[in-house]
Scaffold this motif. Structure first.
Motif, PDB file in Angstrom:
ATOM      1  N   LEU A 330       0.864  -1.033  -0.092  1.00 30.66           N
ATOM      2  CA  LEU A 330       0.009   0.164  -0.131  1.00 30.66           C
ATOM      3  C   LEU A 330       0.947   1.379   0.202  1.00 30.66           C
ATOM      4  N   GLU A 333       1.904   1.920  -3.412  1.00 32.23           N
ATOM      5  CA  GLU A 333       0.934   2.509  -4.294  1.00 32.23           C
ATOM      6  C   GLU A 333       0.959   4.094  -3.804  1.00 32.23           C
ATOM      7  N   PHE A 334       0.719   4.162  -2.638  1.00 33.97           N
ATOM      8  CA  PHE A 334       0.485   5.468  -2.150  1.00 33.97           C
ATOM      9  C   PHE A 334       1.538   6.585  -2.538  1.00 33.97           C
ATOM     10  N   LEU A 337       1.288   7.042  -6.340  1.00 33.42           N
ATOM     11  CA  LEU A 337      -0.076   7.955  -6.528  1.00 33.42           C
ATOM     12  C   LEU A 337       0.308   9.519  -6.186  1.00 33.42           C
ATOM     13  N   LEU A 359       1.498   5.031   8.098  1.00 30.98           N
ATOM     14  CA  LEU A 359       1.174   3.679   8.031  1.00 30.98           C
ATOM     15  C   LEU A 359       1.995   2.860   8.861  1.00 30.98           C
TER      16      LEU A 359
ATOM     17  N   LEU B 158      -0.588  -9.998   0.680  1.00 26.74           N
ATOM     18  CA  LEU B 158       0.512  -9.137   1.255  1.00 26.74           C
ATOM     19  C   LEU B 158       0.929  -9.336   2.735  1.00 26.74           C
ATOM     20  N   ILE B 165      -1.060  -2.549   4.837  1.00 30.14           N
ATOM     21  CA  ILE B 165      -2.475  -2.550   4.577  1.00 30.14           C
ATOM     22  C   ILE B 165      -3.406  -2.798   6.025  1.00 30.14           C
ATOM     23  N   LEU B 783      -3.861   8.410   0.427  1.00 25.10           N
ATOM     24  CA  LEU B 783      -3.882   6.995   1.059  1.00 25.10           C
ATOM     25  C   LEU B 783      -5.261   6.343   0.842  1.00 25.10           C
ATOM     26  N   ARG B 785      -6.887   7.005  -1.942  1.00 22.44           N
ATOM     27  CA  ARG B 785      -6.923   6.375  -3.215  1.00 22.44           C
ATOM     28  C   ARG B 785      -6.020   5.233  -3.405  1.00 22.44           C
ATOM     29  N   ALA B 786      -5.086   5.499  -2.611  1.00 22.95           N
ATOM     30  CA  ALA B 786      -3.829   4.135  -2.687  1.00 22.95           C
ATOM     31  C   ALA B 786      -4.560   2.924  -2.343  1.00 22.95           C
ATOM     32  N   ARG B 787      -5.331   2.856  -1.249  1.00 19.78           N
ATOM     33  CA  ARG B 787      -5.969   1.819  -0.821  1.00 19.78           C
ATOM     34  C   ARG B 787      -7.040   1.313  -1.913  1.00 19.78           C
ATOM     35  N   SER B 789      -6.844   1.916  -5.131  1.00 22.04           N
ATOM     36  CA  SER B 789      -6.252   1.367  -6.336  1.00 22.04           C
ATOM     37  C   SER B 789      -5.716   0.061  -5.803  1.00 22.04           C
ATOM     38  N   PHE B 790      -5.144  -0.282  -4.588  1.00 24.51           N
ATOM     39  CA  PHE B 790      -4.491  -1.221  -4.179  1.00 24.51           C
ATOM     40  C   PHE B 790      -5.657  -2.320  -3.975  1.00 24.51           C
ATOM     41  N   ARG B 793      -7.280  -3.970  -7.195  1.00 23.63           N
ATOM     42  CA  ARG B 793      -6.454  -5.162  -7.820  1.00 23.63           C
ATOM     43  C   ARG B 793      -7.053  -6.481  -7.659  1.00 23.63           C
TER      44      ARG B 793
END
Lengths: 369, 932
Positions: A330, A333-334, A337, A359, B158, B165, B783, B785-787, B789-790, B793
C-alpha cells in the motif's frame, strides 16, 4: 580629540521577536547596560565626545529607566560632550524629561547645526532628515574646509537619494563638501568606506544585535582625531555583550534525529561560538522522506549550550520514487500515486512522509507533520 | 487444509464422541439441538480458542457456555492435514485460559510439533478469528460478507510481506484524529482555538490601537506645557530682574530713610540724655556708690521698722518701771530661780514623805501594843508558817489516830483469837478466821468510807488501808485452808508438816502489828509534841493556847507580826530622815528668796505661787529691758544712716529732703534713666557711624532715591510672580500627571506590542497548522486512493467468483452487482446502487454466501481450506435451496465442506455429483463405539 561614534542603540527595545518573558527583559536590560558600559569605556579612555547618530531609542515613548540612564550618563560625565542626532525611531520624550538641557548635551535640528568642539577646530555638524529637508539639506551644507568636519546623519546610504524616502542619504551629494568623517546611523552593521578623497563614511552598526538579521559583531567606532594635523583614525570596537549567529548545518543523508544531532554538533563546534551567544541553527540539505527528524527534540537536546538557541528547519525532503516503483504494498501504491499527482515537489514529499509515518504506526502530532 | 477427525472428550453436550470427516461435502443432518453448532464450535475452538474470554458476565463467555455439565476433562483433539502433513491438536480447557493445555503432534511420528502454536487457526489460515468467522465459517443468519484488514491483506497476498494494508485503518484513524484535533471547523480543534485566540488578541491589539493617538495627544500636551513652562520661566526671570532693579531703587530709598532715622534718633537720644543729665546739678553719682547709699536708705526703713517693733507700749513702760523698782537691787538670776524651784520641789517631797510616814494614833497605839507583846523580837513569819504546818499535820494525825487505834484493837483481837483457836482447833477450817478477817476488812473499809464521807480523809484512808490488811489476811487464810484441806489427809496421818505459807502468815502479823503500834505511838508523840510546841509558841506571842482556835491564832499572829514590822519600819524611817529639820531649812531658804521681792507671811507661804510670780516678773523684766535696748539701737542706726545720706546728697549738690528713701530712689531712677539715655545715644551714634562707614556720604546724600516711573511696583511684580509660580507649579503637576499617563500608555503600548507579536506568532502558527491540516487531508486522500487502487487489484477476481456462485445459487447473472474497494456489494435497483441491507434476509443470505465463497476463492488460491456451512440456506426458498445444494456440490469439488442442517429438505435426497465425492446423503455422527 577622541570620539565614540555610535548609533542605533534602540534602547528600550522590547526584544520579544525571538525571546519571551524573562529573557526578553534580561536582554533589554543588557542593552541599557552595554550603553552604560560604553560611556564608562569612554571615560576610561579619555574620550571627549560621544556622537549618537540616531535611533538612541526604539520608540517615541521610553521608560523612565531608559531616559534616566541617558540623562545620568550625560550629567555624570560633564567632561564628555554628547552629540545627539535623533533618528526615525527617536522622539523628544527623552528631552522632555530634562528640566534643563545640560551644557554637555548638543542637539541638532531639522536645519544644519554645527557645534564647535573648541579644540583644534574640530566641528561637528548634523541635521535631522525629514520629508521636508531631505532634498535641500545637501545644498544647505556649508562647511569650513579649514576645520576638521564631522558630519552626523541618520539614514540609508545610497549613491543617489530617493525623493520619497526621507531616510535615504545621497552619498554623491555629500562628496567634496569638506567632510572628513561622515558619522552615519541607521544601518545596523558596521560599514566604513571612502566618501571622497578627503573623508570617509561609517556606520558603526548597532551596539547589540536584536535579531538574527543582525548577526555578527556589534559595537561602536572609536575616532581619534589629531587636532593639529587634522588626521584621523577610526577603529571598530566590538562591544556587544552577546552576538548572534546563524549557523547552517547540512543534514543531507541523515535518517535519524541522532544523525542530525551529530551534524549539528559538528557545525557548532566548528563555529566555535561563545555560550553567551544567541544562535539560530538552520538545518539545510535534503533528507529522505522517511527520515526521523524532530527539530523540537533537537532543540531540547541542545538546550543550555547557548544563551538562546532556535532551530530552523529548511531541509528539503527527498523521495526516491524509483525505490517505490515496484513496491506492491500500500505504501508503494501511495507513493506512486502522490508522485504522479500535480502537487509541488516539496508538498509531495511532505504528503509522502506523513502517509508513510502514519502507515508505520508512528505517533503523529502537529509539530511533527 | 483438511479435517480428518476429531475426538470430543467433553465439550458442551458431547462426551467421548468421535467424528470422522470425509473429503468433499460432509453433510450432517440432525434435528435442532443435536449439537451441530456445538460441533462447529468445537472445531473453531480447537483452532482459535474461546471467544469473549473477557466478558463480564459468566454466561457471555464461550468457555462457560460449552463447559460440560458432567465433569471430566473439558477438551478434545482434532486431526487435520496441512501442507502434506497430518497433525493432531489436543486441547483441554480449565477455568481460565492460563489453565488450558495445548498439544500439537505429527500424527505419523506422534512427536510434538512446533510447526504451529496454540494460535494454530491464525497460523493456518492467516486469519484471526473474526476474519475466519467472516469467511470460512458461514453460519445461518450470518451470511453477510464483511471484510477485515486481514481479509484484505489475505486477498492482497501481502500479509507475508508487509502489514501496512493492515495498518491502513489505523493510519487513517490517526490522520483523522489528528485532523480532528487540529480542525478549523469545530471549536475543539486547535486551529479553531488558535483562531479564536487570535481574534481575541486582534481585539486587544485593536483596543490598543488608540494608545498611539492618545500618546501623541499627551505628548503634544506635554510639549505645549513645556513651551508654556519655558515661556513662564523666561517671564519669571525677567520679572526677577525687574524686581532686582526696583529693589535696588527701593534699597537706596530705604537706606536714605534709614539714615534719616538714624540721625533723628541720635538727636533724640542726645536730647534725652541731656534732659536726664539736668537732674544732677553736680556730678553724676557713681552707680556703685549710689547703690551703697541706696542700701543705706533702705536701711532707714529697716531701722524705722525696728523702732516700731521695739517701741514700748504704755503698759510696757509702766511694767518696766515697776519691775525696775522691784529689781532695783538686782534681778535674780536664772540659777537662783532654778535653785528656788528645786528647793520648793524638795520641800514638797519632804512634806509628802513626812505625811506618808506620819503615824496615826491608832497606829501608834498598835505599835505600842505590839512592842509590849513582842518586845523587840517578834515571831518570824517562817516560824509561824512552820507552826501552822505542824499543827495541820498534827490535826491530820490526830484525826486518824482514833481510827488507827480502833484498827489496832481489832487486829489484836483477831490475833488473840487466832492464837487460841490455833491451839485448840488446828484443823478447824480457816473459814471462821477468814470470815472474821473478811468481816474486819469489810468493817474497816466501811469505816474508812464513812470517814472520808465525813471529811476525815486521812482517817478514812487509814481505815481503808487498814481494811486491806485483814482482807489480805483472809485471802491468805483461805488459801492456807485450801492447801490445808488438800494436805489434811496426809496431815492427819502426821506425815506432812505445816505448809510454809501458814507459818509465814502467822509470823507476818506480829511485825505488822508491832509496826502499826509503833506508828500509832509515833503519831501520838508527834501530836503531843506539836501541841506543846504550839502552845509555847502562842504563849510567847502573848496568846493563850486554845486547841480549837490554834490555826486562827497562828494566822492572826502572822498578820500582827507583819503589821508590827511595818509600823516599826515607818517609825524608823521618820526618825532616820530628819524630815522636820529639812523642811524647816527649805522653807527658810524659800522665804529668803521670795521675801526679797514680795511679802511672804510665815506659816502661810504659798511658795509655789510666789516663785511663779517671781519667774514671770524676771522674764518680763528681761524682755522689757531687751526691747528698750533694741529700740535704742534702732534709733541710733537711723540717725547714723540719715546723717550719711544727707552728707551724700550734699555732695551731689542736692538738698536732702524729708523722705530720704524716696529721694534716693528718685536719684537712682534718674541715674538709670540717664545711663539708659547715654547708652541709647551711644548706640544711635554707633549705628549712624556704622552706616556712614561703608559709604561715600557725600555721594549718598546727593543720590536721588526716586524710581523711574515705568518700572512696576514691587507689589505688582510680586503679584505677577506669584501667579507665575502658581502656574508653574500647576504645569509641573500636570506634567507629572502626563508623564504618569505616558508611562501607563507606554506600558500598555508594550503590552499591545507584545500582543501584536504574539498575534503575529499565532497567525504564523495558524497558517503553518492550516498547511499541515491540508497536508493531512491530502495525505488521507492519497492514502485512501492508494488503498482503493490497491484493493481494486483483487476486486475483479472477487466479482468473477461471486458471479460464478451467484449463477449457481440464484440461477441468474450477477450483472446488477457492484463491488467497491472496501469489498462492499451494492446492487442496481430502480436506477440506483442500493445497499444490501435494504433487501430481504434470504436475499442477503444468498448474496452473502456467494460473496463469502468469492472471498475464500480470492484468499486461498492454492491450498484450499475446509469450509463450514452451518445451515446457511435456512432463509432461502425451496428453489434457492436446490441451487444451494448445487452450490455445495460445486464447492465440494475444491473444498472440504462441513454442511450442517436440521432438515432433510436442505440435506439433499440425491447425490449432487456423480463422482460420489462431496455430499453424502446421511448423517454420520459417531460416538465412541457407535455410529449414528
Amino acid at each position: 580629540m577622541r570620539f565614540i561614534h555610535c548609533a542605533d542603540l534602540h534602547l528600550d527595545s522590547r526584544m520579544t521577536t525571538h525571546l519571551s518573558g524573562e529573557k526578553a527583559r534580561e536582554r533589554k536590560a543588557e542593552l541599557l547596560h552595554t550603553f552604560q558600559q560604553m560611556i564608562a569605556y569612554g571615560a576610561e579612555h579619555q574620550v571627549d565626545g560621544i556622537i549618537i547618530a540616531g535611533d538612541l531609542y526604539d520608540t517615541k515613548t521610553i521608560s523612565a529607566a531608559a531616559a534616566n540612564a541617558v540623562r545620568d550618563a550625560v550629567l555624570g560625565h560633564p567632561n564628555m560632550t554628547f552629540y545627539y542626532l535623533r533618528g526615525n525611531h527617536d522622539a523628544d520624550n527623552f528631552l522632555n524629561r530634562l528640566e534643563v538641557i545640560p551644557e554637555n548635551l548638543k542637539l541638532f535640528g531639522d536645519t544644519w547645526t554645527s557645534h564647535d568642539t573648541g579644540r583644534g577646530r574640530i566641528v561637528i555638524s548634523g541635521v535631522e532628515l525629514n520629508a521636508a529637508n531631505s532634498v535641500s539639506v545637501y545644498d544647505a551644507l556649508s562647511l569650513n574646509r579649514e576645520d576638521f568636519n564631522i558630519v552626523v546623519l541618520h539614514g540609508q546610504d545610497a549613491e543617489y537619494g530617493a525623493k520619497d524616502k526621507a531616510e535615504t542619504i545621497s552619498l554623491r551629494r555629500l562628496r567634496d563638501k569638506g567632510i572628513d568623517y561622515l558619522a552615519l546611523g541607521h544601518v545596523h552593521s558596521y560599514k566604513s568606506e571612502a566618501l571622497d578623497s578627503r573623508g570617509c563614511y561609517c556606520y558603526p552598526g548597532c551596539l547589540e544585535g536584536r535579531g538574527f538579521d543582525e548577526c555578527g559583531s556589534h559595537g561602536f567606532v572609536l575616532l581619534d582625531v589629531d587636532e593639529e594635523r587634522h588626521t584621523m583614525s577610526h577603529t571598530f570596537v566590538p562591544f556587544a555583550r552577546r552576538n548572534l549567529y546563524e549557523i547552517p548545518a547540512d543534514v543531507s543523508g541523515c535518517m535519524t534525529n541522532g544523525d542530525i544531532l551529530k551534524r549539528i554538533q559538528a557545525a557548532l563546534d566548528q563555529a566555535d561560538i561563545s555560550p553567551r551567544s544567541m544562535v539560530k541553527l538552520v538545518l539545510t540539505g535534503a533528507v529522505d522522506v522517511e527520515c526521523e527528524k524532530n527539530p523540537e527534540l533537537l532543540a531540547k537536546q541542545l538546550e543550555g549550550r547557548f544563551y538562546f538557541l532556535k532551530i530552523s528547519d529548511e531541509t528539503k525532503l527527498r523521495v526516491d520514487y524509483q525505490a517505490f516503483a515496484l513496491d506492491e504494498s500500500l505504501k508503494g501504491e501511495f507513493v506512486r500515486l502522490v508522485g504522479a499527482s500535480d502537487l509541488e515537489e516539496q508538498e509531495k514529499a511532505a504528503v509522502i512522509r506523513c502517509g508513510i509515518r502514519a502507515l508505520l504506526g508512528e505517533d503523529l502530532d502537529a509539530e511533527e507533520v | 487444509m483438511k479435517l480428518i477427525r476429531c475426538h470430543i472428550e467433553n465439550f458442551g453436550k458431547f462426551t467421548e464422541m468421535d467424528v470422522a470427516f470425509q473429503p468433499g461435502c460432509n453433510v450432517i443432518c440432525r434435528e435442532n439441538g443435536a449439537g451441530k453448532s456445538t460441533l462447529a464450535a468445537f472445531i473453531r475452538v480447537m483452532l482459535f480458542g474461546f471467544d469473549n474470554e473477557r466478558a463480564r458476565k459468566t454466561e457471555d463467555r464461550e468457555r462457560e457456555q460449552y463447559r460440560p455439565w458432567q465433569h471430566g476433562v473439558y477438551g478434545g483433539s482434532l486431526e487435520f492435514e496441512a501442507d502434506g502433513k497430518v497433525y493432531v491438536i489436543s486441547r483441554t480447557f480449565g477455568q481460565k485460559d492460563k489453565d488450558d493445555t495445548f498439544d500439537l503432534r505429527e500424527k505419523e511420528t506422534n512427536l510434538v510439533s512446533r510447526d504451529f502454536t496454540d494460535r494454530v487457526g491464525e497460523e493456518l489460515f492467516l486469519l484471526d478469528r473474526d476474519s475466519f468467522l467472516r469467511t470460512i465459517f458461514i453460519s445461518q443468519n450470518d451470511c453477510a460478507a464483511r471484510t477485515t484488514d486481514r481479509i484484505s491483506a489475505k486477498i492482497g497476498n501481502l500479509a507475508e510481506n508487509t502489514d501496512d494494508i493492515n495498518n491502513y485503518e489505523a493510519a487513517d484513524k490517526k490522520l483523522s484524529d489528528l485532523m480532528n484535533r487540529m480542525t478549523p471547523s469545530r471549536a475543539t480543534g486547535s486551529i479553531k482555538k488558535m483562531e479564536l485566540e487570535a481574534a481575541k488578541r486582534r481585539e486587544r491589539v485593536r483596543a490598543g490601537s488608540d494608545i498611539g493617538p492618545a500618546m501623541d495627544r499627551i505628548l503634544s500636551y506635554t510639549r505645549e506645557l513645556k513651551e508654556e513652562q519655558a515661556g513662564l520661566r523666561r517671564e519669571q526671570a525677567a520679572l526677577y530682574e525687574q524686581q532686582k532693579t526696583v529693589s535696588r531703587y527701593k534699597d537706596v530709598q530705604a537706606d536714605k530713610e534709614k539714615y534719616a532715622d538714624l540721625c533723628r534718633e541720635t538727636e533724640e537720644r542726645t536730647v534725652a540724655a541731656e534732659a536726664e543729665r539736668a537732674y544732677f546739678p553736680g556730678w553724676i553719682p557713681d552707680p556703685e556708690e549710689l547703690q551703697r547709699h541706696l542700701a543705706d536708705s533702705a536701711g532707714l526703713s529697716a531701722a524705722e521698722e525696728k523702732r516700731k517693733i521695739y517701741q514700748l507700749t504704755e503698759e510696757e513702760k509702766y511694767a518696766a518701771d515697776r519691775l525696775e523698782r522691784l529689781f532695783a537691787d538686782g534681778c535674780p538670776s536664772e540659777e537662783q530661780i532654778r535653785a528656788g524651784r528645786e528647793g520648793l520641789k524638795e520641800l514638797h517631797e519632804t512634806e509628802l514623805l513626812m505625811a506618808r510616814n506620819r503615824m496615826s494614833r491608832e497606829d501608834a497605839a498598835r505599835l505600842s501594843e505590839y512592842r509590849r507583846r513582842f518586845g523587840e523580837a517578834a515571831p518570824q513569819e517562817a516560824d509561824i508558817r512552820k507552826a501552822i504546818a505542824s499543827w495541820q499535820e498534827r490535826t491530820d494525825k490526830k484525826n486518824g489516830l482514833s481510827t488507827r487505834k480502833l484498827t489496832l484493837k481489832t487486829l489484836e483481837q483477831i490475833a488473840a483469837q487466832q492464837a487460841e483457836s490455833k491451839k485448840e482447833e488446828k484443823r478447824d477450817t480457816g473459814r471462821s478466821r477468814t470470815i472474821l478477817l473478811f468481816s474486819a476488812a469489810v468493817f474497816l473499809v466501811l469505816a474508812g468510807v464513812v470517814c472520808i464521807a465525813l471529811g476525815y480523809g486521812a482517817a478514812g484512808a487509814g481505815l481503808l488501808a487498814a481494811g486491806i490488811l485483814p482482807a489480805f489476811a483472809a485471802l491468805i487464810l483461805i488459801k492456807k485452808g485450801r492447801s490445808a484441806a488438800r494436805s489434811d489427809s496426809p496431815r492427819s496421818s502426821g506425815q506432812k508438816t505445816v505448809p510454809q505459807e501458814d507459818t509465814k502468815a502467822d509470823s507476818a502479823d506480829s511485825p505488822q502489828l508491832a509496826q502499826f503500834r509503833a506508828e500509832i505511838a509515833g503519831d501520838e508523840a508527834y501530836i503531843a509534841e506539836t501541841e506543846e510546841q504550839v502552845a509555847w509558841f502562842l504563849s510567847s506571842a502573848g496568846l493563850n493556847y486554845e486547841e480549837e482556835r490554834v490555826l486562827d491564832q497562828l494566822y492572826r499572829l502572822k498578820a500582827e507580826t507583819e503589821e508590827y514590822r511595818l509600823l516599826r519600819s515607818r517609825e524608823k524611817s521618820i526618825r532616820e530622815q530628819n524630815l522636820e529639820e529639812k523642811k524647816e531649812s527649805l522653807t527658810a531658804k524659800l522665804r529668803n528668796l521670795c521675801g526679797r521681792f514680795y511679802s511672804v507671811s510665815p506659816g502661810n507661804e504659798n511658795f509655789d505661787a510666789v516663785l511663779s510670780r517671781l519667774e514671770e516678773d524676771v522674764r518680763e523684766y528681761r524682755r522689757l529691758r531687751e526691747k528698750k535696748d533694741q529700740y535704742a539701737a534702732a534709733e541710733r542706726l537711723d540717725e547714723k544712716l540719715k546723717e550719711g545720706l544727707r552728707d551724700y546728697l550734699k555732695a551731689l549738690s542736692m538738698s536732702p529732703g524729708e523722705n530720704l528713701n524716696s529721694q534716693f530712689a528718685d536719684v537712682r531712677n534718674h541715674l538709670q534713666a540717664y545711663q539708659a539715655a547715654v547708652g541709647e545715644l551711644t548706640r544711635a551714634r554707633a549705628e549712624q557711624a556704622d552706616f556712614e562707614k561703608g559709604r561715600d556720604m557725600e555721594k549718598f546724600l546727593r543720590t536721588d532715591s526716586g524710581m523711574p516711573g515705568q518700572l512696576p511696583s514691587l507689589e505688582a511684580l510680586g503679584g505677577r510672580l506669584e501667579v507665575i509660580s502658581a502656574r508653574l507649579a500647576e504645569i509641573e503637576g500636570n506634567l507629572n500627571d502626563y508623564n504618569r499617563q505616558i508611562d501607563d500608555l507606554r506600558e500598555r503600548m508594550e503590552q499591545t506590542a507584545e500582543e501584536e507579536q504574539a498575534l503575529a506568532d499565532l497567525q504564523e502558527k495558524i497558517s503553518a497548522d492550516r498547511r499541515k491540516y491540508e497536508l493531512l487531508g491530502k495525505t488521507r486522500e492519497y492514502l485512501a486512493r492508494a488503498r482503493e487502487s490497491f484493493t481494486a487489484r483483487y476486486t475483479g477476481p472477487l466479482m468473477e467468483s461471486f458471479g460464478k456462485y451467484y449463477r449457481i445459487l440464484a440461477r441468474e447473472e450477477a450483472k446488477r452487482y457492484h463491488l467497491d474497494a472496501n469489498i462492499r456489494l451494492t446492487v442496481d435497483e430502480l436506477g440506483q446502487q442500493r445497499q444490501l441491507h435494504s433487501f430481504s434476509t434470504g436475499y442477503q443470505d444468498l448474496i452473502g454466501i456467494c460473496m463469502r465463497m468469492a472471498l475464500v476463492d480470492a484468499m486461498y488460491r492454492e491450498e484450499k481450506p475446509f469450509v463450514i456451512f452451518d445451515d446457511p440456506f435456512v432463509n432461502l426458498d425451496s428453489g434457492k435451496v436446490a441451487g444451494g445444494l448445487e452450490f455445495l456440490d460445486e464447492i465440494a469439488k475444491e473444498y472440504q465442506i462441513l454442511y450442517f442442517t436440521c432438515h432433510e429438505s436442505r440435506a439433499g435426497g440425491k447425490a449432487l455429483s456423480a463422482n460420489g465425492s462431496g455430499v453424502t446423503g446421511y448423517p454420520f455422527f459417531r460416538t465412541a463405539g457407535k455410529q449414528s
